[in-house]
Scaffold this motif. Sequence first.
Motif, PDB file in Angstrom:
ATOM      1  N   PHE A 115       0.833  -1.203   0.000  1.00 42.50           N
ATOM      2  CA  PHE A 115       0.000   0.000   0.000  1.00 42.50           C
ATOM      3  C   PHE A 115       0.869   1.254   0.000  1.00 42.50           C
ATOM      4  CE2 PHE A 115      -3.593   2.333   2.512  1.00 42.50           C
ATOM      5  CZ  PHE A 115      -3.955   3.019   1.369  1.00 42.50           C
ATOM      6  N   ALA A 116       1.889   1.259   0.867  1.00 42.26           N
ATOM      7  CA  ALA A 116       2.766   2.420   0.981  1.00 42.26           C
ATOM      8  C   ALA A 116       3.526   2.708  -0.305  1.00 42.26           C
ATOM      9  CB  ALA A 116       3.750   2.208   2.134  1.00 42.26           C
ATOM     10  N   LYS A 117       3.916   1.651  -1.012  1.00 43.12           N
ATOM     11  CA  LYS A 117       4.722   1.832  -2.223  1.00 43.12           C
ATOM     12  C   LYS A 117       3.875   2.066  -3.467  1.00 43.12           C
ATOM     13  CE  LYS A 117       8.765  -0.801  -0.668  1.00 43.12           C
ATOM     14  NZ  LYS A 117       9.650  -1.978  -0.929  1.00 43.12           N
ATOM     15  N   ALA A 118       2.733   1.367  -3.560  1.00 40.81           N
ATOM     16  CA  ALA A 118       1.919   1.445  -4.775  1.00 40.81           C
ATOM     17  C   ALA A 118       1.013   2.669  -4.808  1.00 40.81           C
ATOM     18  CB  ALA A 118       1.078   0.166  -4.920  1.00 40.81           C
ATOM     19  N   PHE A 119       0.544   3.085  -3.637  1.00 42.63           N
ATOM     20  CA  PHE A 119      -0.398   4.210  -3.558  1.00 42.63           C
ATOM     21  C   PHE A 119       0.019   5.119  -2.402  1.00 42.63           C
ATOM     22  CE2 PHE A 119      -2.721   0.501  -5.200  1.00 42.63           C
ATOM     23  CZ  PHE A 119      -3.138   0.986  -6.433  1.00 42.63           C
ATOM     24  N   SER A 120       1.176   5.712  -2.565  1.00 42.40           N
ATOM     25  CA  SER A 120       1.769   6.470  -1.462  1.00 42.40           C
ATOM     26  C   SER A 120       0.912   7.657  -1.020  1.00 42.40           C
ATOM     27  CB  SER A 120       3.164   6.970  -1.852  1.00 42.40           C
ATOM     28  OG  SER A 120       3.103   7.791  -3.015  1.00 42.40           O
ATOM     29  N   THR A 121       0.226   8.299  -1.959  1.00 48.21           N
ATOM     30  CA  THR A 121      -0.611   9.450  -1.588  1.00 48.21           C
ATOM     31  C   THR A 121      -1.759   9.014  -0.693  1.00 48.21           C
ATOM     32  OG1 THR A 121      -0.068  10.596  -3.644  1.00 48.21           O
ATOM     33  CG2 THR A 121      -2.022  11.347  -2.463  1.00 48.21           C
ATOM     34  N   SER A 122      -2.461   7.956  -1.077  1.00 45.21           N
ATOM     35  CA  SER A 122      -3.561   7.443  -0.260  1.00 45.21           C
ATOM     36  C   SER A 122      -3.039   6.919   1.077  1.00 45.21           C
ATOM     37  CB  SER A 122      -4.301   6.329  -0.991  1.00 45.21           C
ATOM     38  OG  SER A 122      -4.978   6.832  -2.110  1.00 45.21           O
ATOM     39  N   PHE A 123      -1.907   6.229   1.032  1.00 46.94           N
ATOM     40  CA  PHE A 123      -1.311   5.698   2.259  1.00 46.94           C
ATOM     41  C   PHE A 123      -1.023   6.826   3.249  1.00 46.94           C
ATOM     42  CE2 PHE A 123       2.335   4.563   4.871  1.00 46.94           C
ATOM     43  CZ  PHE A 123       2.039   3.285   5.318  1.00 46.94           C
ATOM     44  N   GLN A 124      -0.387   7.884   2.775  1.00 45.87           N
ATOM     45  CA  GLN A 124      -0.036   8.996   3.656  1.00 45.87           C
ATOM     46  C   GLN A 124      -1.281   9.734   4.165  1.00 45.87           C
ATOM     47  OE1 GLN A 124       2.828   9.965   4.978  1.00 45.87           O
ATOM     48  NE2 GLN A 124       4.058   8.386   3.970  1.00 45.87           N
ATOM     49  N   ARG A 125      -2.291   9.820   3.308  1.00 43.92           N
ATOM     50  CA  ARG A 125      -3.533  10.498   3.725  1.00 43.92           C
ATOM     51  C   ARG A 125      -4.204   9.753   4.872  1.00 43.92           C
ATOM     52  NH1 ARG A 125      -8.666   9.559   2.241  1.00 43.92           N
ATOM     53  NH2 ARG A 125      -8.034   8.263   0.454  1.00 43.92           N
ATOM     54  N   LEU A 126      -4.253   8.435   4.771  1.00 45.73           N
ATOM     55  CA  LEU A 126      -4.886   7.650   5.825  1.00 45.73           C
ATOM     56  C   LEU A 126      -4.003   7.561   7.067  1.00 45.73           C
ATOM     57  CD1 LEU A 126      -6.789   7.015   3.469  1.00 45.73           C
ATOM     58  CD2 LEU A 126      -6.820   4.631   4.223  1.00 45.73           C
ATOM     59  N   LEU A 127      -2.703   7.418   6.850  1.00 47.30           N
ATOM     60  CA  LEU A 127      -1.771   7.359   7.974  1.00 47.30           C
ATOM     61  C   LEU A 127      -1.849   8.610   8.827  1.00 47.30           C
ATOM     62  CD1 LEU A 127       0.738   6.189   9.493  1.00 47.30           C
ATOM     63  CD2 LEU A 127       2.152   7.313   7.746  1.00 47.30           C
ATOM     64  N   ASN A 128      -1.924   9.758   8.159  1.00 42.00           N
ATOM     65  CA  ASN A 128      -1.933  11.038   8.869  1.00 42.00           C
ATOM     66  C   ASN A 128      -3.337  11.575   9.110  1.00 42.00           C
ATOM     67  OD1 ASN A 128       1.036  11.583   9.035  1.00 42.00           O
ATOM     68  ND2 ASN A 128       0.858  11.344   6.820  1.00 42.00           N
ATOM     69  N   LYS A 129      -4.356  10.743   8.773  1.00 42.74           N
ATOM     70  CA  LYS A 129      -5.759  11.073   9.034  1.00 42.74           C
ATOM     71  C   LYS A 129      -6.139  12.430   8.430  1.00 42.74           C
ATOM     72  CE  LYS A 129      -6.669   7.405  11.579  1.00 42.74           C
ATOM     73  NZ  LYS A 129      -5.363   6.755  11.669  1.00 42.74           N
ATOM     74  N   LYS A 130      -5.791  12.597   7.173  1.00 41.50           N
ATOM     75  CA  LYS A 130      -6.129  13.831   6.465  1.00 41.50           C
ATOM     76  C   LYS A 130      -7.488  13.698   5.803  1.00 41.50           C
ATOM     77  CE  LYS A 130      -1.300  15.044   5.437  1.00 41.50           C
ATOM     78  NZ  LYS A 130      -0.318  15.275   4.344  1.00 41.50           N
ATOM     79  N   GLY A 131      -8.198  14.776   5.700  1.00 41.56           N
ATOM     80  CA  GLY A 131      -9.482  14.791   5.014  1.00 41.56           C
ATOM     81  C   GLY A 131     -10.619  14.391   5.913  1.00 41.56           C
ATOM     82  N   GLY A 132     -11.730  15.118   5.784  1.00 39.22           N
ATOM     83  CA  GLY A 132     -12.933  14.782   6.537  1.00 39.22           C
ATOM     84  C   GLY A 132     -12.869  15.215   7.990  1.00 39.22           C
ATOM     85  N   LYS A 133     -13.999  15.092   8.650  1.00 35.03           N
ATOM     86  CA  LYS A 133     -14.094  15.411  10.066  1.00 35.03           C
ATOM     87  C   LYS A 133     -13.715  14.190  10.868  1.00 35.03           C
ATOM     88  CE  LYS A 133     -17.281  17.143  13.599  1.00 35.03           C
ATOM     89  NZ  LYS A 133     -18.694  17.522  13.893  1.00 35.03           N
ATOM     90  N   ARG A 134     -12.604  14.268  11.573  1.00 34.62           N
ATOM     91  CA  ARG A 134     -12.054  13.127  12.277  1.00 34.62           C
ATOM     92  C   ARG A 134     -12.529  13.070  13.723  1.00 34.62           C
ATOM     93  NH1 ARG A 134     -10.028   9.177   8.959  1.00 34.62           N
ATOM     94  NH2 ARG A 134      -9.243  10.201   7.091  1.00 34.62           N
ATOM     95  N   ALA A 135     -12.626  11.830  14.222  1.00 34.39           N
ATOM     96  CA  ALA A 135     -13.032  11.630  15.611  1.00 34.39           C
ATOM     97  C   ALA A 135     -11.883  11.962  16.548  1.00 34.39           C
ATOM     98  CB  ALA A 135     -13.468  10.187  15.824  1.00 34.39           C
ATOM     99  N   THR A 136     -12.222  12.279  17.770  1.00 34.14           N
ATOM    100  CA  THR A 136     -11.195  12.519  18.785  1.00 34.14           C
ATOM    101  C   THR A 136     -10.409  11.243  19.042  1.00 34.14           C
ATOM    102  OG1 THR A 136     -12.599  14.191  19.828  1.00 34.14           O
ATOM    103  CG2 THR A 136     -10.791  13.314  21.144  1.00 34.14           C
ATOM    104  N   TRP A 137     -11.117  10.112  19.009  1.00 33.62           N
ATOM    105  CA  TRP A 137     -10.500   8.808  19.241  1.00 33.62           C
ATOM    106  C   TRP A 137     -10.533   8.041  17.926  1.00 33.62           C
ATOM    107  CZ3 TRP A 137     -12.318   4.631  23.308  1.00 33.62           C
ATOM    108  CH2 TRP A 137     -11.216   3.841  23.646  1.00 33.62           C
TER     109      TRP A 137
END
Length: 240
Positions: A115-137
């Motif tokens: 995932f990290a190598k093939a789709f690095s943009t999506s991987f980093q977005r999910l890893l760093n919880k970017k986009g959308g309204k995120r939960a506190t937990w």
Amino acid sequence: MLLDDATCGSPRWIGKSLSCVCIKRKGHYERICMTLTPLQEERLQRLKHRMKVYFDPSRRDHQEALKALWHAAYPDQELEGLISDQWKEMGWQGRDPSTDFRGAGFISLENLLFFAKAFSTSFQRLLNKKGGKRATWEYPFAVAGVNITFMIMQMLDLQSTKPRTFVRAVFVQMLSEDEWAFDLLYCVAFVVMDRQWLEKNASYMDFNEVLRSTRMQLERELLLDDVMRIEDMPSYSLLS
């Protein structure tokens, strides 16, 4: 043996000892055979072998894979060691990530690295919880990844000696097109899970429910008329 339109694409063929079933795709019926081609058998056995490999912290290649995951996730941050508080940043439960692989084994690490190598943009977005309204937990990224691998293994039922679900039969056909179909499906599953997480305004305690709804969506998409490869799944477009 051809089945009528009501039966095609449904799991009602299970237990009927059929060697082939059919599914309507792109306006015509396609025969899905339970008797595998040599290529399908070879790739399925290779995938089954991957699924049986436990993570072994004493193996050099497993250590190197874990280090590679860290460098793919945090290319500008030096790893202090294979046992370190740094791993908690990625969403492992403790200082030693090797203890979190027990449920799905080494393939779950391979999936994360793919995932990290093939789709690095999506991987980093999910890893760093970017986009959308995120939960506190929020859900822990890495542990969620291990759970997604385990969910897909259960959904595809690849360890059984005979196919018991139509989804498995369709997936094995996809192995003919791409040996890395499992890893690609994993990437799709991760972005689907994250989207559903946001849509449901979920928090940590909702993770299992979100994972169940993710599995249901994957099963629906795999059985769509025009889905012949993982890349044909509608949710594949979420990857970047």
